[in-house]
Scaffold this active site. Structure first.
Site, PDB file in Angstrom:
ATOM      1  N   ASP A 190       0.866  -1.167   0.000  1.00  0.00           N
ATOM      2  CA  ASP A 190       0.000   0.000   0.000  1.00  0.00           C
ATOM      3  C   ASP A 190       0.907   1.222   0.000  1.00  0.00           C
ATOM      4  O   ASP A 190       1.678   1.436   0.939  1.00  0.00           O
ATOM      5  CB  ASP A 190      -0.888  -0.016   1.256  1.00  0.00           C
ATOM      6  CG  ASP A 190      -1.744   1.227   1.353  1.00  0.00           C
ATOM      7  OD1 ASP A 190      -2.468   1.514   0.389  1.00  0.00           O
ATOM      8  OD2 ASP A 190      -1.665   1.920   2.390  1.00  0.00           O
ATOM      9  N   GLU A 235      -2.069  -1.162  -5.931  1.00  0.00           N
ATOM     10  CA  GLU A 235      -3.338  -0.537  -6.247  1.00  0.00           C
ATOM     11  C   GLU A 235      -3.114   0.572  -7.266  1.00  0.00           C
ATOM     12  O   GLU A 235      -2.204   1.385  -7.092  1.00  0.00           O
ATOM     13  CB  GLU A 235      -3.879   0.065  -4.955  1.00  0.00           C
ATOM     14  CG  GLU A 235      -5.282   0.528  -5.016  1.00  0.00           C
ATOM     15  CD  GLU A 235      -5.751   0.970  -3.630  1.00  0.00           C
ATOM     16  OE1 GLU A 235      -6.951   0.944  -3.399  1.00  0.00           O
ATOM     17  OE2 GLU A 235      -4.901   1.326  -2.801  1.00  0.00           O
ATOM     18  N   ASP A 237      -2.594   1.300   7.209  1.00  0.00           N
ATOM     19  CA  ASP A 237      -1.887   0.935   5.976  1.00  0.00           C
ATOM     20  C   ASP A 237      -1.681  -0.577   5.855  1.00  0.00           C
ATOM     21  O   ASP A 237      -1.765  -1.135   4.768  1.00  0.00           O
ATOM     22  CB  ASP A 237      -0.540   1.664   5.909  1.00  0.00           C
ATOM     23  CG  ASP A 237      -0.719   3.173   5.915  1.00  0.00           C
ATOM     24  OD1 ASP A 237      -1.799   3.633   5.500  1.00  0.00           O
ATOM     25  OD2 ASP A 237       0.213   3.896   6.337  1.00  0.00           O
TER      26      ASP A 237
END
Ligand SMILES: [Zn+2]
Length: 387
Positions: free
Chosen positions: A183, A267, A349
């Site tokens: 992330d 992502e 996170d």
């Protein structure tokens, strides 16, 4: 397998003049083709094909005889770059192509072939043998050579080679431990799905005082003076230092991620939306996530690993990774939280990274992989030690 090696080259004064002709002609052809294509489209609604633009080069050379001083294949390459710019635009990876400016940050042009390399020099058509520093011999067939000039006056040649060896086939049968997701963030540069955190180096922020001082000194110098040129070079050098440190950091980190895992999940970023937040825009630019993601992506490809980019609209932060409950809201400043449904305590996170990993595994399965939960040997280094 394709490999890119960037070397520093040291053209003599006369060669620098010939190089600047190459930069100029390549830029002229690019801009001219872009303008022609746009004009024809506006006037007739017709799309000029890139094949036509290349054939049109002959006519262009008659009209502008000085284009004859440029390497003709490098000029064709300019048209191909314009084609790539259009493709990137239509596939939503980039903005609509813009004209290249004479005083742009970096100048470059590309030879598709006929470049020769010796132990300490490189032969560039229309320029000659240029002194170079090669740290190791260039192996394989040379595909392209891109010559560039930085604002600090350094010349580089990026050599793309093909060693003829096929890229290793990525594994189809994976264990959950083979998959790592990260992330990206500002608090930490990234948090991985095992809970590991990499500190955000904030290169630009650290250099801010220095940059401001150099910029101020530049603005005080008289236009056109030699002192102003010197000050401009100082600013460019300070920016170059920041860019180099960032690139070095990202290369090491992406190499580690691609090397140690069989699949990496990340992502997709809605950076455009985030950049609207002016307070964060600078920090996001400094982190340069897009560049990092590219590096991880192509390193995975080269090493025969899988790279999964997951949907931008997946709520990775707001979903509880333990019970999949989705929170209505989770403001950016909330770093830890407890799920009201299953009472799991989350580091924001780490929880997001676990969700990204979950999503990555689903995508791997959809792509025909098996991902078993059995504890396997995870790290490449462990696999090597066990062999
Ligand atoms: Zn929960």
């Amino acid at each position: 397998m394709l490999k890119a090696i960037k070397i520093r080259i040291y053209p003599a004064e006369e060669q620098r003049t010939r190089l600047s002709i190459q930069f100029g002609c390549a830029r002229f052809v690019y801009n001219n083709a872009l303008e022609y294509k746009q004009t024809v489209y506006k006037e007739t609604g017709q799309n000029v094909s890139f094949h036509n633009l290349i054939t049109r080069l002959t006519q262009l050379k008659e009209e502008f005889p000085w284009l004859g001083e440029a390497d003709s294949q490098a000029l064709q390459q300019s048209i191909l770059h314009l084609k790539n710019a259009y493709v990137n635009f239509f596939e939503k990876r980039a903005m609509f192509p813009k004209k290249k400016k004479k005083h742009s940050r970096k100048q470059s042009f590309q030879y598709p072939q006929r470049v020769k390399i010796d132990s300490d020099k490189i032969y560039l058509p229309k320029v000659g043998w240029v002194e170079a520093i090669l740290h190791r011999p260039i192996e394989g067939m040379i595909k392209t050579v891109t010559v560039s000039l930085t604002p600090t006056g350094k010349y580089f040649a990026s050599i793309l080679t093909d060693d003829g060896i096929a890229v290793p086939e990525p594994l189809k049968d994976l264990h959950e431990e083979d998959v790592e997701a990260v992330d990206l963030g500002l608090e930490s540069f990234y948090t991985d799905s095992n809970g590991g955190k990499i500190a955000n180096p904030r290169f630009l922020k650290r250099a801010a005082n220095n940059l401001r001082k150099k910029q101020q000194s530049l603005s005080k110098k008289m236009k056109g003076s030699s002192k102003r040129n010197k000050a401009r070079m100082q600013v460019a050098k300070a920016h170059e230092k920041v860019a180099n440190a960032r690139s070095d950091f990202q290369h090491k980190l992406s190499y580690h991620l691609a090397g140690e895992n069989q699949a990496v999940g990340m992502e997709g970023l809605r950076v455009k939306n985030m950049l609207k937040n002016r307070r964060l825009a600078k920090a996001i630019g400094d982190a340069a996530w897009g560049g990092f993601m590219n590096k991880v992506g192509y390193k995975c490809l080269r090493l025969g690993k899988r790279f999964v980019k997951i949907d931008t609209f997946y709520p990775s932060s707001k979903t509880c990774s333990q019970c999949t409950n989705i929170m209505d809201e989770l403001p950016l400043n909330v770093r830890v939280w407890t799920c009201p449904v299953c009472k799991s305590f989350h580091d924001r996170d780490h929880n997001a990274a676990m969700n990204i990993k979950h999503q990555t595994i689903l995508e791997l399965k959809a792509a025909g992989c098996t991902v078993s939960a059995r504890r396997g040997l995870r790290k490449t280094s462990e696999l090597e030690a066990a062999a």
